[in-house]
Each structure stands twice: as C-alpha cells, then as structure tokens.
Write an enzyme that holds these catalytic residues in place. Structure first.
Site, PDB file in Angstrom:
ATOM      1  CB  SER A 101      -0.913   0.019   1.227  1.00 46.99           C
ATOM      2  OG  SER A 101      -1.851  -1.022   1.161  1.00 46.99           O
ATOM      3  CE  LYS A 175      -5.026  -1.191   0.864  1.00 47.03           C
ATOM      4  NZ  LYS A 175      -6.058  -1.973   1.487  1.00 47.03           N
ATOM      5  CE  LYS A 244       0.792   1.969   4.524  1.00 48.90           C
ATOM      6  NZ  LYS A 244       1.454   0.774   3.940  1.00 48.90           N
TER       7      LYS A 244
HETATM    8  N1  NDP Z   1      -2.199  -6.794   6.895  1.00 46.62           N
HETATM    9  C1  NDP Z   1      -3.273  -6.462   6.201  1.00 46.62           C
HETATM   10  O1  NDP Z   1      -4.432  -6.771   6.589  1.00 46.62           O
HETATM   11  C2  NDP Z   1      -3.130  -5.740   4.914  1.00 46.62           C
HETATM   12  C3  NDP Z   1      -1.926  -5.163   4.559  1.00 46.62           C
HETATM   13  N2  NDP Z   1      -1.787  -4.475   3.394  1.00 46.62           N
HETATM   14  C4  NDP Z   1      -0.518  -3.842   3.017  1.00 46.62           C
HETATM   15  O2  NDP Z   1       0.417  -4.873   2.638  1.00 46.62           O
HETATM   16  C5  NDP Z   1       1.748  -4.476   2.937  1.00 46.62           C
HETATM   17  C6  NDP Z   1       2.416  -5.552   3.780  1.00 46.62           C
HETATM   18  O3  NDP Z   1       1.666  -5.665   4.990  1.00 46.62           O
HETATM   19  P1  NDP Z   1       1.921  -6.887   6.013  1.00 46.62           P
HETATM   20  O4  NDP Z   1       2.227  -8.130   5.264  1.00 46.62           O
HETATM   21  O5  NDP Z   1       0.769  -6.827   6.961  1.00 46.62           O
HETATM   22  O6  NDP Z   1       3.239  -6.394   6.743  1.00 46.62           O
HETATM   23  P2  NDP Z   1       4.346  -7.254   7.503  1.00 46.62           P
HETATM   24  O7  NDP Z   1       5.085  -6.305   8.378  1.00 46.62           O
HETATM   25  O8  NDP Z   1       3.720  -8.455   8.123  1.00 46.62           O
HETATM   26  O9  NDP Z   1       5.314  -7.780   6.324  1.00 46.62           O
HETATM   27  C7  NDP Z   1       6.326  -6.990   5.733  1.00 46.62           C
HETATM   28  C8  NDP Z   1       7.595  -7.818   5.612  1.00 46.62           C
HETATM   29  O10 NDP Z   1       8.611  -7.036   4.925  1.00 46.62           O
HETATM   30  C9  NDP Z   1       9.816  -7.167   5.626  1.00 46.62           C
HETATM   31  N3  NDP Z   1      10.726  -6.075   5.356  1.00 46.62           N
HETATM   32  C10 NDP Z   1      10.776  -4.855   5.966  1.00 46.62           C
HETATM   33  N4  NDP Z   1      11.813  -4.145   5.452  1.00 46.62           N
HETATM   34  C11 NDP Z   1      12.399  -4.916   4.499  1.00 46.62           C
HETATM   35  C12 NDP Z   1      13.508  -4.717   3.632  1.00 46.62           C
HETATM   36  N5  NDP Z   1      14.222  -3.580   3.632  1.00 46.62           N
HETATM   37  N6  NDP Z   1      13.844  -5.718   2.796  1.00 46.62           N
HETATM   38  C13 NDP Z   1      13.131  -6.855   2.770  1.00 46.62           C
HETATM   39  N7  NDP Z   1      12.090  -7.105   3.601  1.00 46.62           N
HETATM   40  C14 NDP Z   1      11.725  -6.134   4.436  1.00 46.62           C
HETATM   41  C15 NDP Z   1       9.359  -7.218   7.047  1.00 46.62           C
HETATM   42  O11 NDP Z   1      10.397  -7.695   7.890  1.00 46.62           O
HETATM   43  P3  NDP Z   1      10.474  -7.120   9.392  1.00 46.62           P
HETATM   44  O12 NDP Z   1       9.289  -7.683  10.111  1.00 46.62           O
HETATM   45  O13 NDP Z   1      11.800  -7.593   9.856  1.00 46.62           O
HETATM   46  O14 NDP Z   1      10.372  -5.604   9.282  1.00 46.62           O
HETATM   47  C16 NDP Z   1       8.190  -8.159   6.981  1.00 46.62           C
HETATM   48  O15 NDP Z   1       8.613  -9.480   7.009  1.00 46.62           O
HETATM   49  C17 NDP Z   1       1.631  -3.127   3.642  1.00 46.62           C
HETATM   50  O16 NDP Z   1       1.907  -2.099   2.705  1.00 46.62           O
HETATM   51  C18 NDP Z   1       0.175  -3.067   4.099  1.00 46.62           C
HETATM   52  O17 NDP Z   1      -0.307  -1.734   4.206  1.00 46.62           O
HETATM   53  C19 NDP Z   1      -2.862  -4.356   2.522  1.00 46.62           C
HETATM   54  C20 NDP Z   1      -4.089  -4.924   2.818  1.00 46.62           C
HETATM   55  C21 NDP Z   1      -4.331  -5.606   4.049  1.00 46.62           C
END
Ligand code: NDP
Ligand code: NDP
Ligand code: NDP
Lengths: 305, 305, 305, 305
Positions: A101, A175, A244
């Site tokens: 997002s 979105k 956000k």
């Molecule tokens: N959860 C929901 O219900 C929904 C979420 N979204 C969107 O989806 C996206 C992901 O959300 P979500 O899956 O919940 O988030 P999470 O925090 O669960 O997943 C994000 C992942 O990315 C990793 N990460 C962070 N920085 C880096 C980097 N520099 N390089 C590689 N990996 C990295 C994180 O690791 P670490 O934990 O170590 O930071 C984590 O494992 C967001 O933009 C959110 O707004 C959209 C609809 C619904």
C-alpha cells in the site's frame, strides 16, 4: 508445448506476503523469496522446500517477475534503489509488481526510473486482508500500462481478482481513497452512537437501525458490534496502517492542489488517535479518542458530572 | 363481533401524508384529513370520497388517533397548541402519532403537555420516501411508551415496519442521526472522487471499486452514479430537509453536551451548501460546493490554471 | 441637598463579586450582599461592617438596584425566579444589573419577564479579571435600554468603564464573541509553535517574531511565554469558564442560523480539552491537548519514534 | 583604507525587489539587477544609471552577494539550477541571500547543493510590505549559519532589522507560520462579526470592543474597519500569496508529521476562498466566503428568508 512459467521473486514474506507466495507456489510458479527478517524467509523456504534467496541482487537476477509487498514506499525505494538493491540486477524485460500500500507519486518515480533500463513496474495493492490472501481471493487494484498488467495477469489471477484503475499509481491512489471513505464512515458512526447514547438510545439498536437505513456503511455492518460495542478492539488492522493510508490519500490532494476540508479533518482525527493511542493500537480504537473528546462513552446515558 | 376500527385523523396531506392516508383508507380505517393548504385537503377528500375536516378542532374532536406528518416541529407545535390548535379538543384516551421528522426535545415537551390531559403522544418518523409511503412499506422509528406503540400497532402496520427505538423522542433522534451518518458518507465520497479525479482515475471506476471494498456506503451505491456523475442532481430529497435533520442531530449533541467535531464540520459544510445553493436545491447538489471549494470538478483531471 | 444614593444589593460575593462590592462601598453606596455560600457572605459583611442579607427576598425588598455576578445563567434564573427567588420581592422601578457572563437569549427572557412587573434588567458582563475588579477598572459591556444604563451609570462607573453594545443581551453576546476570538488566537498560536518546534525553531524566538509581526495577538503577547513556555499553566482563568463562553458564542450562532465552521471547530477542540483535562484545569492547558494530538511537544524538535 | 563594498546582484526587481535594490544603491553598494521581465530591469537600470545584467550567468559571475526576491521557490530553483541558471557561475565564497517567501525544505536543498561548490545560501524573507521596503525598515527573518548572516549583515542592515531565527530554512518557516497565525485571527474575527451581526450588534462597535479586550489581534486593529466594514477589500496583499504561505506552513507540518487540525481547517477555508474568488482577489475578501457559508452578511441582522 507450453511456454515455461515465469520465475517469480517475492520480497517481504510477512503477514500478507507469505500466504501470497504460497498461492503462487500452489499455482505452479517457481518462487524465490527474500525478507530483511532472515529467519522469516528461512522458515517460509523450509516449509515449502525451497532455498531462500541469498540477497536481493540474487533474487532479482534470477526472476522474470518480482513482487514487492512491504510496509511502505520508503522501504520499497530502499529495496529497489538502495545499497545492495535490486535495480542493477533486474533484467531487461522483467516486471516489478508493487503490491505494497504505497505512495502513488513515489511509485510513478520508481516506474520511470526502471523504464530507463527496460524494466516495467506497476502498482497492484490489495484489499481483503490475510484471510483472502490465503485463499487467493484478494481484490487487486492495478495501475499501469495495459500490456504490463495483461502480461502479469496469470500471476495476479493466482492471488485474486484484478480491477484496472488506470495509469501507473492509480492503484495506490485508489487503495488510499477507499480507506479514506471507510475511515470517515467509521468516525461519523461513532460520533452518532455517542450522541444517541447520551440521549438514551441503546447502541445496538442504533446499529440495527443504521444497517437497514441510509446510514448503512461497511463499519456499521462489520465493525461496530464486533469490535466497538464488544469493547474488543481487535479487528487486526493496525491504527498506523490506517493513518498511513489517510496520509497517502491527503498527500495526493496536497500534491494536486485539491482542497478537501472534510477529508482533512478525518485524517487529523485519526492521526490524533494514532498519536495518543500508539501505532500498534487496533484501528477501531479510534473510538476511544472520540469518547474522550465527547466527554462520554458509547452506551453511557449519564451527563458528565 | 370485532371492535370497530379507531377513527384516524391525519394532519398534513403532503408528499408523504397523502399516500399514507390512502394506505389507511385501504386498510379499512375511517380517515379524516386536514391541511393548511385547503385545496390539497379538498382534492384528497374528493379523490377518496370523504369530507375534509372543517378545522383542526373538528378533526381532533372526532378522532381516536391523530397522525401529524408536517414540515417541522414548530408547525407541529402550532397545530397542537397554537390558536385554533387541536389540544383542547383531543379526547382523553386519544393518541397522537407524531410522524414528522422532528426535534426530540420538542417532542418530549409536547408529550408531557398532552399527558396532563390524558392524551398520549409518541414519535414515529419514517424513512423510505414517497415510493414506500405509497406501498405501505416505510420504516418507522417509534419512540415512546411500549403500551402506546402497541395500541397503535394496527395503524402503524398499515404504513410500514416498526422499530421501537426507546423512550419518547428517540425515534426523532434516531432519524436525525441516521441522516447524519448518511450525509457524511456522501460528503467524504465526493471529496475522494475529487482527489482521485485530479490524479487521473475515472470517477465511475472509483465508484465501482468503492462498492466492492470497505469504502462502500449507501451513497456510493445509490446516489453517486445516479445523481452526481450523471449531473442530474434530482434525487427528490431537498437540501433544506437534509440540513434540518443535521441541525436536529447536532442540536441533540449541544443539548446533551456531547462534543462531536467531525459531525459538526459535516453539518457546517451541508449548511454552507444550503446557504449557497438554496433550500430547494436537491441534497445531492452539495457536491457542487465541494467542487467549488476543491477548485476542480469530479472527472476533471487538469490542474487549475 | 443631593438625592440619597440608591441602595445596592449584590448577589454572588465570589472572586469577582467581592471586590466589586468593596468598590461600591468605597464609592459611598449602602450595599447588602447575599451568597449561597453563607460563610462567604458573612465574612464579607463582617470585614466591611455590614449585616449580610438574610435571604434573597430580604435583599431584593430593600434594594433600588440589584447586581448579579454568578457562575452562569441557570443560577441567575434560579436566583431570580426559583423558589425563594427575588422576582416577587423586587420593587417597581428597581433595576437588575446582570454582570454574570451569561446566555443572551436567557437574559432577554429574564428582562421581558421582569418588565411585566415594572422592573428593568440589563446585561453588563465584565472583562479585566480579579485585578481590575479590585481597582474598579473593569471593562463593562452593557446591553439594554439607554435610559436604564444611563440611570445605573453612577453605579457602573464605580466598577469600570462602560461600552454600550446595543439592545438587551448584546453585552453577553459580545463578551462571548470576544472570548471566541481570543481562544482561537490562542489555539492557532499553539499549533504554529508545535509546527515550528519540530522544524527546529526555538519557541521563545517564535513568540518574539509573532509579537512584532502580523501574527501578534493577545495570547502571543500575554500568555505564551508566561503560562505555556514556562509550563506553569496558571493564568487563573479556568478551562470550564472558557468552554462556557465558547458554548454561549456558538449557541448564538445556532439560534440565529449562522453557520461558522472555523468557530465551531475552535469550540470543539476547547470542549475536547475540557473533557479530557477537566473543568478545573487552567484554560492555557488546552496546549496539552494540542501537543497530544500533534504527537509532539512545544520545544521538541525530535520526530516521534 | 576601508575594504571595498561587496558587489551585489539582485534577481527580481518587482514590487519589493526594486525599492530594495534602490536602498542598496543608496547605501553605496555597486548593484546589478536581473529580471525575466527585461523591460522592468532596463527601466530600473536607467533610472539609477546602471547597466542591467545581460544574463543570470553574467550577474552571478560579477557578484559577491546575490539577492533573490522572486514569486516562489520553484522560480528560485529555476533561476539557480535551471538552464542558464546562476549556480555554475557563482564564485567560491559568494553568498546567496534568498529573500523570497519560500518553502523551507527546498531552501535547505538549495543550500546543500550550493555548499558543495563553496557557495553559501541562507533564507531571509521579509515582512513589512512595499512601504517599508522603500524606507529600508523591513523585518528580516534570517535562517542559516551565524557566520554567513554576520558577513551579510551590512547588506541586510541597509534593508531592515534582522532577527536570526535559527538554522537554514527557519526564516522561511517562521514567515509562513506568522501568516498562519495572522490568517486564523482574521477568519475567526470575521465569523465572530457574522454571529454578532445577526444577533444585532453593530460591527464597528464589535471591532471597538475587540480592540480593547482579549480578542484583539492584528486583523481587528488594522484590517476589519479598513478593508472589510468599508467593503473596499483592497489591502494590497493578494489571496494567492496568503494561500501560498498557508500551504507552506502546513507543508512543514506534513513533512514533519505534526498533526494540526485547527491550522488545517484554516488553510482549507482560505484555499476554498482562493478557489472560489480567484487568486487575484484581495486576501481580505476571504470574508465573502465566510458570509456565503454563514448565509448572512456582516452588519445584516435579518434572518435568511
Ligand atoms: N495486513 C493487512 O491486513 C493488509 C496489509 N496491506 C498492506 O500490505 C503491505 C504488507 O503488509 P503486512 O504483510 O501486513 O506487513 P508485515 O510487516 O507483516 O510484512 C512486511 C515484511 O517485509 C519485511 N521487510 C521490511 N523491510 C524490508 C527490507 N528492507 N527488505 C526486505 N524485507 C523487508 C518485514 O520484515 P520485518 O518484520 O523484519 O520488518 C516483513 O517481514 C503493507 O503495505 C500493508 O499496508 C494491505 C491490505 C491488508
Ligand atoms: N419527502 C420525503 O421523501 C420524506 C419526508 N420526510 C418528512 O416528512 C415530513 C413531511 O414531508 P413532506 O410530506 O415531504 O412535506 P410536504 O410539504 O409535501 O407536506 C406537508 C403538508 O403539511 C401542510 N402544512 C404546513 N403547515 C401546516 C399547518 N399549520 N397546518 C396543517 N397543515 C400544514 C403543508 O401545506 P403547505 O404546502 O401549504 O405548506 C403540506 O401540505 C417532513 O418532516 C419530512 O422531513 C421523511 C422521510 C422522507
Ligand atoms: N474570574 C474571572 O476572572 C472572571 C469571571 N467572570 C465571570 O464572572 C462570573 C462570576 O465569576 P467568579 O466570581 O469568578 O465566580 P465565583 O465562583 O468565585 O463566584 C460566584 C459566587 O456565587 C455563589 N453562588 C452560586 N450559586 C448561587 C446561588 N444560587 N445563590 C447565590 N449565590 C450563589 C457562589 O457560591 P459557591 O461558591 O457556594 O457556589 C460564589 O460565591 C462568572 O459568570 C464568570 O464567567 C468574568 C470575567 C473574569
């Protein structure tokens, strides 16, 4: 003989990314994953019998399509163009599907930058949450060139249903705007419940009436009894994520000189709730700030002493 | 042998009152009507083969139940307690069913005043508009004593479906609060369409996405394409009526010291639209004020010169 | 030989009323006082060698002019028209000088009611606080008939300087509107200090610049360094009194159908602060709510973690 | 023997720049000027017996100090770094004094970019308008390194009085924040006059009372009678400039995540006025939008029909 399936790299095997990667594997794609949280990537790889990518560069070099599903656009920028980022390793003809997002203007810039090296990028944020990520039934708002989206359609179809919203960035914009409308419906409903409570109407009755009248919206139907009247505040979607999205929505307004007073106060009240309740609070807890400002509680008929 | 049906007097045979009176006649009630617009009352009486009441006092004296369905509470007050008003003529044991979209605190006062002479009054405002008034399928929000509402149930059932919202005045309060939530859903949706338009997203596409996402509400579903994107602005519900309802909703907040900043700005923007566009404008034309304040139009992607 | 001075009764010997009564005694008036807090009245009477009135009725019967300086209009109503109230005892030709910060529409009603018995009432709220109440240098905003105000001028002159604002109620209206403008100047200044602080400008420097520029107002000059930057929050004027005045100001707007969105949000934010911080908080502590909503503090340059 | 005076180049000989350049000439500086409007530059040069610079590059190459006083930061960027811009021609050790009312974050970026080539830049926006530009009595808010400001002090002193607001960009930030506070004081005062008018208080009397009470601010003193009650709306400071400053002020808030609901609505209402009345309208004409939204006019006591 059918053409071989494209190799897909997915960056960010978090709450959303992990089940999405699983859907792709199930659909027959050869998937490699990367995450800054190495343990999480390793666990996913082990569970699905694959080797995690050693590095972003490694993943980029061996993928026809790369999916990014990360916390925000700043992290996407780092992952693409930062030190050790993917951009130099991406092959001419590859595509980046940006499912975070994210911020539309940043996405446009990413796309322009990669285009210079013959790599396409389009935005494809999702709605539906973790449950639909698991079942491959997400709604995907795709913004970008028709031909790029068409080419990626087999991959996207494994994840959900696609609506093409227009040029690059429009998926991200849509979105954020959807969540703007949703968050305002939540907030006004809460204030209505507070006013009606003090007058002496039972909150559950109010929700019932709204749900069969013109006051109906997604929050009256799916959030008020479930998370607010129950005082559970555990919808699973965090305050910080909602703030956000509102910040992105109003950022678009600011960049394009669109004056939107009602949307702006909506953002201010949610951001205020975020500041007071903390980013980890559930987004439905915004009702607690409304209660404090109102000087009463939902269901409380007594005037303040 | 069945008890004879109560005689019903109805005051205000306007857009809503006329079809409601017709439903009661069809259900077998002996109905008499009155309206300050004598021609309108005469036309209705002639059409249904009855004699219009000569006066409010005449109507009151011969009715077991009196329905008021008038523009606002000030007029109800005049009709009940003003010069030549009904109160002195109402018989002990009679009931007044107040179906106007009225002001709860006034309704409470009316009820208390009539109670002293052994007459019951309860509020029963409606939603559903003229179409459902015709078919007897209104939603009726009834506030008052259970026994009074129960006694009037046969009459109410001829007009629609009843939800008991609580004590006297709560029907009126709930009606206003429902319209508060509805009007805010309209306004935020319009601002979202304006922001998205300038960014370049097609408005009809935006409405489609909202309708299958969490941004969904009654306005995205039933008003935006129909009355706004079509530029018809002809829903049939007037600006002045919406502003009246918002004023009632926030009036309840003010009287009960409930601080509701988001609802208040909602009312201010609608009232501003009413002041600028005029009370006769269709309520959906509030979008025109949003467009003016935004400096752009829905569907217009160009920045202002 | 000069006409004897009129006998003055003063009801409410509180923070303001006591020094005002003292000024009148010093000016040679024969003063009697009453307070629901009997001890306070007794202490004042003893200090000045007079007998406290036994009752409101007693005070009313022996006074040519009665001053009311009470917490709010509801209490004024009780003192005039409630059980044991003054009205029946007031003599034809007497005058009531209503110096409370009151509600104009109530004041108009009080005046009309008393006029029927040949008693005049006009509003004369004050500004200047306790210090100027002591020295007899208050600003008095007088609303009412010219002849009534003229007749009372010797009394008023002992208390301060009079500005005739117009018909009955206008003094009360003007007092509330003045505090509306004042409270908004406070609030916007605080938000400006918060924005500038985060950008890295020293708050005291900001106040200095505002004070020599167009951003100057009463709060930048007399409140920000003194009560906010010092973190003392001890101006002596309570939150509840400011919220009361804003509620009166917007109440006038509501009763007269004047739509004022900026003023309304001002009231909402102050009322929110009152609800969160409590009515006894100093009004300058409204800055604490602004800080919480902003997610930062005045003087704090660091971004939130 | 005294060191020779530095040679000063001034870009933008408009309403402010021309009298400022004249002050510098009078103070003995060797001044060259440039303007995209060649005629204006030529006229100024002829009047003061100097040769206009042929080009930006020419001006930059021969100046020890360059003053920019231009419509906005976008134009400053072009003049410095655009095609044919000054940056490549500026000499190591030169200073750019950025006197435009600009955007702090852009100013910071300009400064960093020039620092790499050994050129200093600091912001020094002014307040006081054309009259004080003529007499060299401007207020100058200077943000930047102490040593750079000290070195430029002789030049600045010829133009007005300097307040050092802090690091680079703080001058621009302070200027915008000052106008934020000023514009809110204007807006709330107008709404107060509208409320009081409808209640029946004479507007001029209201302004008089505000000016001797805590409601006093720069607008009540210097703008309301002069430009609003007179219906002249000719202060000379344009709507678009005020809206630009508010956009800068809130832009700082957005970039730094400072949530400021009251300031935000202030900006929204001013921007709405700008959109409706046009950028060329006088800023005091914002009162016309307030009147339209209020449904009444200042001085109008009648309720809307
Ligand atoms: N959860 C929901 O219900 C929904 C979420 N979204 C969107 O989806 C996206 C992901 O959300 P979500 O899956 O919940 O988030 P999470 O925090 O669960 O997943 C994000 C992942 O990315 C990793 N990460 C962070 N920085 C880096 C980097 N520099 N390089 C590689 N990996 C990295 C994180 O690791 P670490 O934990 O170590 O930071 C984590 O494992 C967001 O933009 C959110 O707004 C959209 C609809 C619904
Ligand atoms: N229209 C709609 O879709 C809906 C309306 N409502 C509510 O229902 C109520 C009635 O609305 P609607 O039927 O549309 O309004 P109308 O104006 O069509 O009907 C009101 C009738 O009352 C008459 N009337 C006015 N004053 C008096 C009086 N002193 N004595 C007797 N009769 C009087 C009017 O006459 P005249 O024309 O001469 O003034 C008119 O005939 C309102 O409170 C409205 O908010 C609720 C839901 C939907
Ligand atoms: N304080 C200030 O700086 C300013 C105040 N004002 C206004 O002046 C008014 C008075 O304020 P202030 O003097 O500070 O308030 P205080 O509370 O100090 O004084 C009010 C007095 O009235 C008494 N009282 C309450 N109810 C009754 C009653 N029913 N009959 C008789 N006496 C009663 C109170 O007694 P008890 O304590 O027992 O309730 C108290 O002694 C208010 O309207 C305020 O808004 C205006 C300008 C400045």
């Amino acid at each position: 003989m059918a053409a071989p399936k494209p190799r897909v790299g997915l960056v960010g095997v978090g709450a959303m990314g992990a089940p999405m990667a699983a859907c792709l594997i199930k659909a027959g794609y050869q998937v490699s994953v990367f995450d800054s949280n190495a343990q999480r990537a390793a666990a996913f790889a082990q569970e699905h019998g694959l080797r995690p990518a050693e590095s972003l560069v490694g993943l980029a070099g061996q993928s026809d399509a790369v999916i990014t599903i990360l916390p925000n656009s700043a992290i996407v920028e780092e992952v693409l163009f930062g030190q050790g980022g993917m951009a130099p390793a991406l092959r001419r003809g590859a595509v980046v599907i940006e499912m975070t997002s994210g911020v539309p203007s940043k996405t446009v810039a990413f796309s322009e930058r990669l285009a210079r090296q013959g790599v396409a990028l389009f935005d494809a944020p999702v709605s539906g949450g973790v449950p639909r990520a698991r079942t491959g039934e997400l709604t995907i708002m795709a913004g970008g060139e028709q031909r790029d989206i068409d080419a990626a359609m087999p991959i996207l179809s494994a994840l959900g249903k696609v609506i093409h919203t227009g040029r690059i960035g429009t998926g991200h914009a849509m979105k954020a705007l959807n969540n703007l409308v949703s968050s305002a419906g939540f907030l006004i409903g809460i204030e209505a419940l507070l006013i009606g409570s003090r007058f002496g109407i039972d909150p559950a009755t109010m929700v019932d009436v709204l749900n069969v009248s013109t006051g109906m919206n997604n929050s009256t139907q799916k959030k008020f009894k479930q998370y607010v009247l129950s005082r559970k505040f555990d919808s699973g979607f965090a305050m910080a994520l909602m703030v956000k999205d509102l910040t992105i929505a109003l950022g678009i307004a600011h960049e394009n000189d669109v004056n939107a007073p009602f949307a702006e106060l909506c953002r201010n009240l949610w951001a205020g709730a975020g500041a007071i309740l903390g980013p980890q609070a559930d987004h439905t807890a915004v009702a607690l700030l409304s209660e404090q400002l109102a000087g009463t509680q939902i269901g409380n008929t007594a005037a303040p002493s």
